[in-house]
Design a protein around this motif. Structure first.
Motif, mmCIF file in Angstrom:
data_model
loop_
_atom_site.group_PDB
_atom_site.id
_atom_site.type_symbol
_atom_site.label_atom_id
_atom_site.label_comp_id
_atom_site.label_asym_id
_atom_site.label_seq_id
_atom_site.Cartn_x
_atom_site.Cartn_y
_atom_site.Cartn_z
ATOM 1 N N HIS A 15 0.972 -1.248 0.030
ATOM 2 C CA HIS A 15 0.043 -0.052 0.027
ATOM 3 C C HIS A 15 1.005 1.322 -0.048
ATOM 4 O O HIS A 15 0.577 2.159 -0.832
ATOM 5 N N LEU A 16 1.911 1.221 0.540
ATOM 6 C CA LEU A 16 2.931 2.356 0.701
ATOM 7 C C LEU A 16 3.514 2.683 -0.622
ATOM 8 O O LEU A 16 3.547 3.841 -1.159
ATOM 9 N N ASP A 18 2.076 1.860 -3.645
ATOM 10 C CA ASP A 18 0.962 2.394 -4.233
ATOM 11 C C ASP A 18 0.737 3.761 -4.045
ATOM 12 O O ASP A 18 0.460 4.504 -4.859
ATOM 13 N N TYR A 19 0.562 3.984 -2.682
ATOM 14 C CA TYR A 19 0.418 5.698 -2.201
ATOM 15 C C TYR A 19 1.516 6.483 -3.062
ATOM 16 O O TYR A 19 1.222 7.509 -3.371
ATOM 17 N N LEU A 20 2.758 6.223 -2.696
ATOM 18 C CA LEU A 20 3.866 6.804 -3.246
ATOM 19 C C LEU A 20 3.725 7.226 -4.800
ATOM 20 O O LEU A 20 3.896 8.091 -5.213
ATOM 21 N N ASN A 23 0.483 8.835 -6.183
ATOM 22 C CA ASN A 23 0.571 10.332 -6.105
ATOM 23 C C ASN A 23 1.691 11.090 -6.630
ATOM 24 O O ASN A 23 1.964 12.299 -6.415
ATOM 25 N N HIS A 46 -2.275 -4.111 -6.910
ATOM 26 C CA HIS A 46 -0.811 -3.967 -6.628
ATOM 27 C C HIS A 46 0.217 -4.490 -7.538
ATOM 28 O O HIS A 46 1.448 -4.292 -7.636
ATOM 29 N N PHE A 217 -4.256 2.891 4.610
ATOM 30 C CA PHE A 217 -4.355 4.091 3.846
ATOM 31 C C PHE A 217 -3.696 5.116 4.506
ATOM 32 O O PHE A 217 -2.742 5.809 4.275
ATOM 33 N N ASP A 218 -4.326 5.171 5.804
ATOM 34 C CA ASP A 218 -3.889 6.256 6.873
ATOM 35 C C ASP A 218 -2.440 5.925 7.238
ATOM 36 O O ASP A 218 -1.759 6.878 7.694
ATOM 37 N N CYS A 220 -0.395 4.432 5.707
ATOM 38 C CA CYS A 220 0.782 4.938 4.752
ATOM 39 C C CYS A 220 0.799 6.331 4.524
ATOM 40 O O CYS A 220 2.099 6.934 4.372
ATOM 41 N N ARG A 221 -0.114 7.091 4.675
ATOM 42 C CA ARG A 221 -0.433 8.644 4.646
ATOM 43 C C ARG A 221 0.665 9.014 5.965
ATOM 44 O O ARG A 221 1.267 10.094 5.893
ATOM 45 N N TRP A 224 4.427 8.787 5.148
ATOM 46 C CA TRP A 224 4.997 9.834 4.483
ATOM 47 C C TRP A 224 4.938 11.106 4.942
ATOM 48 O O TRP A 224 5.852 12.004 4.876
#
Length: 362
Positions: A15-16, A18-20, A23, A46, A217-218, A220-221, A224
């Motif tokens: 997920h990290l 994916d998030y990085l 975005n 993924h 999700f949070d 991973c946020r 970052w």
């Protein structure tokens, strides 16, 4: 754009990445794990993320000092950030296995990050504390109550002594979301078993046991955000605003599977605690057969999911964390509490991957 070095392609890791990547936060992500993405039970999305040209996978055993040094070497120069999500996460292992797979691995990575002058994020565990009545702050005296948390705390102590290491420690609550196998999913699988056998699900203790959570999700946020805004040398709790309890999770599980549940209560559970190892063995014997039947019925030949419960998951300890310190850095939660819809997403994903019996949910 930042270079980002990331260790582990497990649940939070995928997920990290994916998030990085999704975005466009980074120009490059190097992912290091001894388990390649091809056999890591990634879903279709993924898999596509890991195929991105921005993502570079390196296979290495980070317990080995030489291998760890090799994967940190990069012709493009040092990495801006290093996040350690690689650790031995299988429950029921021996102390020497955890000592190597958690402590030695993490210290190796932290030392290399110090050499590169990278900001280092160590993802520890919220289970280094337990508090029943009031949410506990990071400054409280640690009292780790799971085996892995005991070794995670040792990591915290050892990396704090590494010279010139720009580090931050995050202690997440129970992390859940798509790809989860050890957060709330064991309870989902057990709920599915009781749906299959047509019985009421009975749980130890009571509904008010604190089981604080954070959506992946949070999480991973938060990682970052810590990279950019965290204060070096600090410890932060990562926990949503939902004040999650065993009762809340059990209500969601029961609603999803349309089953009833009840609790043994403190007196009966305290008696059971005196012979907990035999009780856990009986519980697992009861669950494993029906789970295999349900999977076979739906044509599932192989799945990483199972209803096996380890003893420390059934103790009367509270995970009750105060997250105000991290929020004071400007972080807010976009998934403020666990919901049936967010848990259902986990099952829907596993059903699509054909590793969870569709007939028990649909």
């Amino acid at each position: 754009m930042h270079l980002f070095f990331f260790l582990g392609c497990g649940f939070i890791g995928r997920h990290l990445v994916d998030y990085l990547v999704g975005n466009n936060f980074v120009s490059k992500v190097r992912v290091v794990d001894k388990v390649p993405p091809q056999i890591a039970w990634l879903n279709k999305h993924h898999q596509e993320v890991f195929a991105s040209p921005v993502v570079e996978f390196k296979s290495a055993n980070l317990i080995n000092t030489g291998s760890c040094q090799n994967v940190f070497a990069d012709e493009e120069g040092p990495y801006d950030f290093v996040v350690n999500l690689a650790a031995e996460t299988k429950m029921g292992q021996s102390d020497p296995v955890y000592k190597e797979g958690i402590v030695k691995l993490s210290v190796n990575c932290a030392k290399e990050a110090a050499k590169q002058k990278s900001r280092y994020i160590e993802v520890s565990s919220g289970h280094v504390h337990s508090s029943e009545k009031t949410p506990i702050k990071e400054s409280a005296k640690p009292d780790p109550w799971t085996v892995m948390a005991r070794f995670k705390l040792q990591v915290e102590e050892e990396i704090s002594a590494i010279s010139n290491l720009n580090y931050i420690i995050l202690r997440p609550a129970i992390v859940y979301g798509i790809g989860d196998k050890s957060g709330v999913v064991p309870r989902l699988v057990v709920g599915a078993v009781y749906k299959h056998i047509g019985e009421m699900m009975k749980l130890l203790w009571h509904k008010d046991i604190k089981m604080h959570t954070v959506h992946v999700f949070d999480a991973c946020r938060a990682i970052w955000h810590a990279c950019l805004h965290g204060k070096s040398g600090e410890i932060y709790h990562i926990v949503d605003k939902g004040n999650t309890t065993q009762g809340k999770i059990s209500d969601i599980v029961s609603d999803i599977f349309n089953i009833n549940h009840d609790y043994f209560g403190t007196p009966m559970s305290s008696l059971a605690k005196m012979d907990m190892s035999n009780l856990v063995e009986e519980i697992n014997d009861k669950h494993l057969g029906p789970w295999a039947e349900a999977c076979s019925k739906d044509g599932i030949e192989n799945t990483p999911l199972n209803p096996y419960l380890h003893q420390e998951l059934l103790c009367d300890k509270h995970l009750n964390l105060d997250g105000s310190k991290f929020e004071s850095t400007g972080f807010t939660y976009l998934v403020p509490s666990i919901t049936k819809e967010k848990v259902q997403e986990i099952l829907n994903d596993y059903i699509a991957m054909n590793i969870f019996p569709r007939s028990l949910v649909m």
